[in-house]
Design an enzyme around this catalytic site. Structure first.
Site, mmCIF file in Angstrom:
data_model
loop_
_atom_site.group_PDB
_atom_site.id
_atom_site.type_symbol
_atom_site.label_atom_id
_atom_site.label_comp_id
_atom_site.label_asym_id
_atom_site.label_seq_id
_atom_site.Cartn_x
_atom_site.Cartn_y
_atom_site.Cartn_z
ATOM 1 N N SER A 9 1.006 -1.148 -0.130
ATOM 2 C CA SER A 9 0.062 0.396 0.448
ATOM 3 C C SER A 9 0.735 0.927 -0.088
ATOM 4 O O SER A 9 1.700 1.048 0.509
ATOM 5 C CB SER A 9 -0.958 0.238 1.350
ATOM 6 O OG SER A 9 -1.215 1.399 1.110
ATOM 7 N N HIS A 10 0.696 2.580 -0.319
ATOM 8 C CA HIS A 10 0.935 3.220 -0.219
ATOM 9 C C HIS A 10 0.933 4.242 0.888
ATOM 10 O O HIS A 10 1.345 4.928 1.263
ATOM 11 C CB HIS A 10 0.106 4.115 -1.003
ATOM 12 C CG HIS A 10 0.836 4.280 -2.426
ATOM 13 N ND1 HIS A 10 -0.343 2.925 -3.735
ATOM 14 C CD2 HIS A 10 1.377 5.079 -3.740
ATOM 15 C CE1 HIS A 10 0.396 3.527 -5.174
ATOM 16 N NE2 HIS A 10 1.415 4.544 -4.361
ATOM 17 N N SER A 11 0.143 3.328 1.758
ATOM 18 C CA SER A 11 0.486 3.888 3.341
ATOM 19 C C SER A 11 0.907 2.848 4.113
ATOM 20 O O SER A 11 0.425 1.860 4.367
ATOM 21 C CB SER A 11 -0.762 4.257 3.869
ATOM 22 O OG SER A 11 -1.772 4.516 4.962
#
Length: 131
Positions: A9-11
């Site tokens: 994930s980007h997070s």
């Protein structure tokens, strides 16, 4: 051979949250988060994805990788491009919904599904969209 998951994930928080949720449904499945950049910003990291995949392969698992957005998919595809043919048989990208796909994939791995079955489960959007 057991199947493990990498959640990309980007997070950092989102990746860790998906791991937490999927792990509740499949306690015996190895699941690793590869979220954010090395310095904790929003984004994806080739090294984080590669390191998680390498760790799980070293432990003897086949690996299914799930992503949240397009550029995360591009990162995963780059990691997969560096695998030799033999290793590529043991690592697959599962292009499905991140949260629902991770849970379905983890449960399938928990009950002994092979890598192909886990990838199919991760892609099975209809499992979660029928009312």
């Amino acid at each position: 051979m057991s199947v493990a998951l990498v959640i990309v994930s980007h997070s950092v928080k989102l990746a860790e949250g998906v791991v937490e949720l999927a792990s509740q449904m499949a306690k015996d499945v190895a699941i690793r988060a590869a979220g954010g950049t090395e310095d904790g910003r929003i984004g994806t990291s080739f090294d984080k994805v590669n390191d998680a995949m390498t760790e799980l392969r070293a432990a003897g698992h086949d690996v299914a990788i799930l992503t949240d957005l397009g550029s995360a998919t591009m990162t995963v595809e780059s990691v997969l491009d560096f695998l030799d043919e033999d290793e590529a048989e043991h690592v697959k990208f599962a292009d499905g919904p991140l949260v629902e796909g991770a849970v379905a994939a983890a449960v399938t791995a928990q009950v002994g599904g092979d890598l192909d079955a886990v990838v199919v489960a991760a892609k099975a959007r209809e499992l979660f969209t029928q009312g």
